[in-house]
Design a protein around this motif. Structure first.
Motif, PDB file in Angstrom:
ATOM      1  N   ASN A 165       0.833  -1.199   0.000  1.00  0.00           N
ATOM      2  CA  ASN A 165       0.000   0.000   0.000  1.00  0.00           C
ATOM      3  C   ASN A 165       0.872   1.254   0.000  1.00  0.00           C
ATOM      4  OD1 ASN A 165      -2.539   1.405   0.216  1.00  0.00           O
ATOM      5  ND2 ASN A 165      -2.006   1.810   2.345  1.00  0.00           N
ATOM      6  N   ALA A 166       1.963   1.226   0.772  1.00  0.00           N
ATOM      7  CA  ALA A 166       2.873   2.378   0.817  1.00  0.00           C
ATOM      8  C   ALA A 166       3.494   2.631  -0.551  1.00  0.00           C
ATOM      9  CB  ALA A 166       3.954   2.154   1.869  1.00  0.00           C
ATOM     10  N   VAL A 167       3.882   1.576  -1.243  1.00  0.00           N
ATOM     11  CA  VAL A 167       4.475   1.722  -2.576  1.00  0.00           C
ATOM     12  C   VAL A 167       3.460   2.351  -3.538  1.00  0.00           C
ATOM     13  CG1 VAL A 167       5.343   0.418  -4.563  1.00  0.00           C
ATOM     14  CG2 VAL A 167       6.135  -0.145  -2.254  1.00  0.00           C
ATOM     15  N   VAL A 168       2.224   1.866  -3.508  1.00  0.00           N
ATOM     16  CA  VAL A 168       1.176   2.414  -4.379  1.00  0.00           C
ATOM     17  C   VAL A 168       0.901   3.869  -4.019  1.00  0.00           C
ATOM     18  CG1 VAL A 168      -1.274   2.242  -4.995  1.00  0.00           C
ATOM     19  CG2 VAL A 168       0.121   0.170  -4.860  1.00  0.00           C
ATOM     20  N   GLU A 169       0.820   4.169  -2.720  1.00  0.00           N
ATOM     21  CA  GLU A 169       0.533   5.543  -2.284  1.00  0.00           C
ATOM     22  C   GLU A 169       1.645   6.506  -2.673  1.00  0.00           C
ATOM     23  OE1 GLU A 169      -1.151   8.812  -1.243  1.00  0.00           O
ATOM     24  OE2 GLU A 169      -2.241   6.919  -1.121  1.00  0.00           O
ATOM     25  N   VAL A 170       2.884   6.078  -2.543  1.00  0.00           N
ATOM     26  CA  VAL A 170       3.999   6.933  -2.958  1.00  0.00           C
ATOM     27  C   VAL A 170       3.926   7.191  -4.457  1.00  0.00           C
ATOM     28  CG1 VAL A 170       6.524   6.988  -3.239  1.00  0.00           C
ATOM     29  CG2 VAL A 170       5.521   6.351  -1.035  1.00  0.00           C
ATOM     30  N   ASP A 171       3.588   6.164  -5.228  1.00  0.00           N
ATOM     31  CA  ASP A 171       3.434   6.329  -6.675  1.00  0.00           C
ATOM     32  C   ASP A 171       2.334   7.343  -6.987  1.00  0.00           C
ATOM     33  OD1 ASP A 171       3.699   5.982  -9.433  1.00  0.00           O
ATOM     34  OD2 ASP A 171       2.475   4.159  -9.453  1.00  0.00           O
ATOM     35  N   ILE A 172       1.207   7.228  -6.301  1.00  0.00           N
ATOM     36  CA  ILE A 172       0.104   8.169  -6.531  1.00  0.00           C
ATOM     37  C   ILE A 172       0.508   9.580  -6.109  1.00  0.00           C
ATOM     38  CG2 ILE A 172      -2.222   8.818  -5.754  1.00  0.00           C
ATOM     39  CD1 ILE A 172      -2.855   5.811  -5.604  1.00  0.00           C
ATOM     40  N   SER A 173       1.136   9.700  -4.944  1.00  0.00           N
ATOM     41  CA  SER A 173       1.512  11.022  -4.420  1.00  0.00           C
ATOM     42  C   SER A 173       2.562  11.718  -5.273  1.00  0.00           C
ATOM     43  CB  SER A 173       2.048  10.883  -2.995  1.00  0.00           C
ATOM     44  OG  SER A 173       1.055  10.378  -2.147  1.00  0.00           O
ATOM     45  N   VAL A 226      -4.466  -4.254  -3.584  1.00  0.00           N
ATOM     46  CA  VAL A 226      -4.199  -3.868  -2.194  1.00  0.00           C
ATOM     47  C   VAL A 226      -5.517  -3.678  -1.450  1.00  0.00           C
ATOM     48  CG1 VAL A 226      -3.293  -2.032  -0.710  1.00  0.00           C
ATOM     49  CG2 VAL A 226      -1.945  -2.851  -2.630  1.00  0.00           C
ATOM     50  N   TYR A 227      -6.471  -3.014  -2.073  1.00  0.00           N
ATOM     51  CA  TYR A 227      -7.778  -2.796  -1.455  1.00  0.00           C
ATOM     52  C   TYR A 227      -8.456  -4.123  -1.136  1.00  0.00           C
ATOM     53  CZ  TYR A 227     -12.706  -1.608  -1.055  1.00  0.00           C
ATOM     54  OH  TYR A 227     -14.004  -1.502  -0.627  1.00  0.00           O
ATOM     55  N   ILE A 228      -8.451  -5.042  -2.085  1.00  0.00           N
ATOM     56  CA  ILE A 228      -9.076  -6.351  -1.877  1.00  0.00           C
ATOM     57  C   ILE A 228      -8.353  -7.127  -0.781  1.00  0.00           C
ATOM     58  CG2 ILE A 228      -9.531  -8.589  -2.974  1.00  0.00           C
ATOM     59  CD1 ILE A 228     -11.484  -6.342  -3.761  1.00  0.00           C
ATOM     60  N   LEU A 229      -7.030  -7.069  -0.752  1.00  0.00           N
ATOM     61  CA  LEU A 229      -6.271  -7.746   0.305  1.00  0.00           C
ATOM     62  C   LEU A 229      -6.652  -7.226   1.687  1.00  0.00           C
ATOM     63  CD1 LEU A 229      -2.626  -8.279  -0.943  1.00  0.00           C
ATOM     64  CD2 LEU A 229      -4.258 -10.003  -0.211  1.00  0.00           C
ATOM     65  N   PHE A 230      -6.783  -5.911   1.830  1.00  0.00           N
ATOM     66  CA  PHE A 230      -7.174  -5.359   3.119  1.00  0.00           C
ATOM     67  C   PHE A 230      -8.567  -5.831   3.517  1.00  0.00           C
ATOM     68  CE2 PHE A 230      -3.750  -2.127   2.734  1.00  0.00           C
ATOM     69  CZ  PHE A 230      -3.178  -2.330   3.975  1.00  0.00           C
ATOM     70  N   LYS A 231      -9.489  -5.871   2.585  1.00  0.00           N
ATOM     71  CA  LYS A 231     -10.834  -6.369   2.891  1.00  0.00           C
ATOM     72  C   LYS A 231     -10.782  -7.846   3.277  1.00  0.00           C
ATOM     73  CE  LYS A 231     -14.010  -3.519   2.365  1.00  0.00           C
ATOM     74  NZ  LYS A 231     -14.567  -2.869   3.541  1.00  0.00           N
ATOM     75  N   PHE A 232      -9.999  -8.624   2.554  1.00  0.00           N
ATOM     76  CA  PHE A 232      -9.871 -10.052   2.825  1.00  0.00           C
ATOM     77  C   PHE A 232      -9.337 -10.277   4.241  1.00  0.00           C
ATOM     78  CE2 PHE A 232      -7.548 -14.042   2.892  1.00  0.00           C
ATOM     79  CZ  PHE A 232      -8.434 -14.923   2.292  1.00  0.00           C
ATOM     80  N   PHE A 233      -8.258  -9.584   4.591  1.00  0.00           N
ATOM     81  CA  PHE A 233      -7.651  -9.815   5.886  1.00  0.00           C
ATOM     82  C   PHE A 233      -8.411  -9.159   7.026  1.00  0.00           C
ATOM     83  CE2 PHE A 233      -4.130 -11.088   3.156  1.00  0.00           C
ATOM     84  CZ  PHE A 233      -3.989 -12.367   3.661  1.00  0.00           C
ATOM     85  N   ARG A 256      -1.046  10.394   1.920  1.00  0.00           N
ATOM     86  CA  ARG A 256       0.203   9.748   2.304  1.00  0.00           C
ATOM     87  C   ARG A 256       0.374   9.780   3.827  1.00  0.00           C
ATOM     88  NH1 ARG A 256       6.025  11.315  -0.150  1.00  0.00           N
ATOM     89  NH2 ARG A 256       5.101  10.410  -1.987  1.00  0.00           N
ATOM     90  N   ASN A 257       0.086  10.924   4.448  1.00  0.00           N
ATOM     91  CA  ASN A 257       0.203  11.018   5.898  1.00  0.00           C
ATOM     92  C   ASN A 257      -0.856  10.183   6.614  1.00  0.00           C
ATOM     93  OD1 ASN A 257       2.453  12.630   5.717  1.00  0.00           O
ATOM     94  ND2 ASN A 257       1.311  14.545   5.861  1.00  0.00           N
ATOM     95  N   GLN A 258      -2.042  10.092   6.026  1.00  0.00           N
ATOM     96  CA  GLN A 258      -3.067   9.216   6.597  1.00  0.00           C
ATOM     97  C   GLN A 258      -2.591   7.765   6.587  1.00  0.00           C
ATOM     98  OE1 GLN A 258      -7.090   9.724   5.074  1.00  0.00           O
ATOM     99  NE2 GLN A 258      -6.630  11.856   4.591  1.00  0.00           N
TER     100      GLN A 258
END
Length: 190
Positions: free
Chosen positions: A39-47, A69-76, A129-131
């Motif tokens: 998620n951090a890698v994706v967020e840094v890319d977006i930011s 990443v979104y689906i993984l968070f929902k799954f876990f 990113r800070n969130q």
């Protein structure tokens, strides 16, 4: 639903409650931490983009990564929830005097507090990113106390050394060393 069924199937294996509680929590914790890193890698890319992406299905690999990443968070989230409810029920002594209901209420209250804090931070001017950094830090902060519960000896409900009929081969009761909260209660015996 898949996470609930898979976690339930793992919890139904013919292993001691101690082994199941520790192995499943560690497995979930490791994979959730990996998902946070992804998620951090994706967020840094977006930011780092000059314009915010639309995250459309046509975005190919970028959309797939963010959606995964979104689906993984929902799954876990579902897997952890199933695990925690099992842990509440597996704790020796929770079946009497409404302990499961009380402990479930406490757990859901903390979940609601966490959601309220998350919505408050999300509604403010804090960047995404800070969130993400705050949420990841809170996840890391919860690991040590949770490990204390999962690996600790928190069964304080046993009366006068009584073992009961649910002892496993190590002489421990099936839920004697697992608990959902490090809450110590005292009851006066009349």
């Amino acid at each position: 639903m898949t996470a609930n069924l898979l976690t339930g199937a793992l919890l139904d294996l013919k292993l001691t409650a101690t082994i199941k509680s520790r192995a499943i929590y560690l497995g979930i914790a490791i994979v959730v931490t990996a998902a946070w890193i992804w998620n951090a890698v994706v967020e840094v890319d977006i930011s780092n983009r000059s314009t915010a992406p639309d995250l459309d299905l046509d975005d190919g690999g970028f959309f797939n990564s963010a959606f995964a990443v979104y689906i993984l968070f929902k799954f876990f989230y579902e897997a952890m929830q199933t695990y925690i409810y099992w842990l509440l029920g597996a704790k020796k002594g929770t079946q009497k005097n409404g302990e499961v209901s009380r402990m479930t209420g406490i757990m859901r209250s903390w979940e609601s507090i966490g959601s309220a804090i998350a919505y408050g931070i999300g509604a403010s001017s804090v960047s995404n990113r800070n969130q993400m950094i705050i949420a990841f830090a809170l996840w890391i902060f919860t690991i040590p106390p949770t490990l204390m519960v999962v690996f600790g000896k928190w069964d304080l409900t046993v009366d006068d050394g009584e073992k009961g009929d649910d002892s496993d081969q190590d002489g421990e009761s099936s839920g004697s060393d697992v608990g959902a909260a490090a809450v110590i209660t005292t009851e006066s015996k009349v």
